[in-house]
Design an enzyme around this catalytic site. Structure first.
Site, short mmCIF file in Angstrom:
data_model
loop_
_atom_site.label_atom_id
_atom_site.label_comp_id
_atom_site.label_asym_id
_atom_site.label_seq_id
_atom_site.Cartn_x
_atom_site.Cartn_y
_atom_site.Cartn_z
N SER A 1 0.87 -1.16 0.00
CA SER A 1 0.00 0.00 0.00
C SER A 1 0.91 1.22 0.00
O SER A 1 1.86 1.29 0.79
CB SER A 1 -0.93 -0.01 1.21
OG SER A 1 -1.98 0.91 0.98
N GLU A 2 0.63 2.17 -0.90
CA GLU A 2 1.63 3.20 -1.19
C GLU A 2 1.86 4.19 -0.04
O GLU A 2 2.80 4.97 -0.08
CB GLU A 2 1.28 3.94 -2.48
CG GLU A 2 -0.02 4.74 -2.47
CD GLU A 2 -1.21 3.93 -2.96
OE1 GLU A 2 -1.17 2.68 -2.88
OE2 GLU A 2 -2.20 4.54 -3.40
N ASN A 3 1.02 4.14 0.98
CA ASN A 3 1.30 5.01 2.13
C ASN A 3 2.41 4.44 3.00
O ASN A 3 2.82 5.09 3.97
CB ASN A 3 0.03 5.25 2.96
CG ASN A 3 -0.57 3.97 3.49
OD1 ASN A 3 -0.67 2.99 2.77
ND2 ASN A 3 -0.94 3.97 4.75
N GLY A 4 2.90 3.23 2.67
CA GLY A 4 4.12 2.79 3.35
C GLY A 4 4.10 1.46 4.04
O GLY A 4 4.66 1.32 5.13
N SER B 1 8.42 4.07 -0.66
CA SER B 1 7.26 3.39 -1.22
C SER B 1 7.18 3.60 -2.73
O SER B 1 6.96 2.66 -3.49
CB SER B 1 6.00 3.91 -0.54
OG SER B 1 4.88 3.24 -1.02
#
Lengths: 233, 218
Positions: free
Chosen positions: B46-49, B88
């Site tokens: 998930s691109e938020n980390g 990320s």
């Protein structure tokens, strides 16, 4: 050891003025500097440019500054959770620069790392590319994105020490370490402030050299935006 | 019968290969995680980390410091790792994340995708979508075939501001599985009970139709 501790939020915000550019860490409401935002929303400073992935919700996070119309311009990647924001943007009261999330992160990192600009494939061929230099690398087209810096960067960590070293928790890390690098003055607030030497140097995420001021936040509400659960079978 | 959103997700899950890193977008793509076939190991980014994202937490176990890019509370699986947003997107732009599944408002026959803005109406921002579609080699779109007005979302050319050019490889809708080829949309499969004629009638772009088109299998 250079001591970065400030006694209170007022000293942490010393020097903030209207028309400045602020970076504000967090993703949604996760990992936002709650104490700094709350204090800024009570100051009579206006005309701010805020660089933050999101814009909070109507009554929390940067939504507090938006409500008082303290923000003139937002630089963000996603602003979908804030009705007041959308109203101000569509009516033209608020200037908004929407940029791809990865470009936003890298622009902050670059700003702190002494890299003035870089080429990225993100946004090529879209509105985001308008007016930007395009160059081909490895058969693929890329656009030139410039670094971002700020007069103040407000970040939030889980633990920090008196030297300004920071450790984040979970996905509350997000933009915080990058913005910490890119602030002329970086103000870090932490849930727990310890003496220098108490944190394991191997485990520190943000070295204290990037942090000018640190304080322990008075309280953290840590609001959840989308509470999603499953039921036990 | 046209598929429901869960069935679209279930069909897309069949596209995921063993031992791959996958990013799922908001909406139908999130549901894909519920249908990973047995024996297929996937790590969700998930691109938020976070990499190694697990299911939603049980009630009472939500952690405000642990969310996905849709801001939903999540859990992590063993072997998970947390990181900052620049790292990320290094995973994403650097093609370390191999498959991206995302929703769309429009897809065009050359693989352009529009999913971030309706001028004058919805201006929420692109989030990580532009970085994702500019990067992954395998981009699969999950969406309904038509919009709420019944108009085709499968177009010759996108009418809305685009998110990325020439990037979508496959589209799975409630009616069909389409591949994007050099020559445009190729119809690969149809939803059970949906005829080729039904699909043609709901599609504004031209379709390449070769031989018998099989029904999707579940």
């Amino acid at each position: 050891m250079i001591n970065k501790v400030v006694d209170n939020i007022e000293k942490a915000l010393d020097g903030v003025e209207g028309n400045m550019t602020f970076m504000v860490g967090g993703f949604g409401l996760s990992g936002i500097p709650e104490n700094a935002i709350d204090a800024l929303s009570k100051k009579d400073i206006f005309g701010l440019t805020c660089i933050s992935n999101n814009a909070g919700v109507d009554d929390f996070g940067l939504g507090l500054l938006l409500k008082r119309k303290q923000i003139k311009k937002m630089i963000s990647s996603y602003v979908g959770e804030n009705a007041e924001f959308e109203r101000q943007m569509l009516s033209g009261e608020l200037e908004v620069n929407l940029i791809p999330q990865g470009s936003l992160a890298e622009r902050c990192r670059a700003g702190g790392a002494g890299i003035p600009a870089f080429f990225t494939p993100a946004g090529y061929g879209t509105e985001v590319a308008e007016g930007k230099e395009v160059r081909e690398y490895n058969g693929k087209l890329h656009i030139l994105e410039s670094a971002l810096t700020a007069d103040f960067a407000f970040v939030k960590a889980w633990k920090g020490d008196t030297a300004g070293n920071l450790i984040f928790k979970g996905t509350a890390r997000n933009f915080n370490p990058l913005m910490a690098m890119a602030g002329k003055i970086t103000v870090a607030e932490v849930e727990e402030l310890v003496e220098a030497g108490e944190l394991d140097p191997n485990q520190i995420h943000t070295p204290g050299i990037f942090v000018q001021r640190i304080f322990q936040g008075e309280k953290y509400e840590k609001r959840i935006e989308q509470r999603t659960v499953r039921t036990k079978e | 019968m046209a598929l429901d959103k869960n069935q679209i997700a279930q069909r897309i899950a069949q596209e995921l290969k063993h031992n791959t890193y996958v990013n799922l977008g908001i909406g139908i793509p999130t549901l894909v995680a519920n249908y990973i076939p047995r024996g297929i190991d996937i790590e969700f980014q998930s691109e938020n980390g976070v990499l190694g994202m697990g299911p939603f937490p049980f009630e009472g176990e939500e952690d405000p410091d642990l969310i996905n890019a849709g801001k939903q509370t999540i859990t992590t699986l063993s072997g998970a790792v947390l990181f900052d947003s620049a790292t990320s997107f290094a995973m994403i732009r650097g093609k370390h994340v191999q498959i991206t599944v995302l929703g769309a408002m429009e897809v065009s026959e050359n693989g352009d995708i529009a999913n971030w803005k309706i001028p004058g109406k919805m201006v929420k921002g692109m989030g990580g979508a532009m970085d994702l579609v500019a990067s992954a080699d395998n981009i699969i779109v999950a969406m309904m075939h038509t919009n709420r007005q019944g108009e085709s979302k499968i177009l010759k050319k996108c009418t809305l501001p685009i998110t990325g050019v020439n990037c979508v490889k496959k589209v799975v809708t409630n009616l069909a599985v389409l591949e994007i080829t050099q020559n445009g949309f190729k119809l690969l499969e149809r939803a059970p009970g949906v005829s080729v004629e039904d699909i043609k009638n709901s599609t504004a772009a031209d379709l390449i139709i070769e031989g018998e088109i099989p029904e999707m299998k579940f």
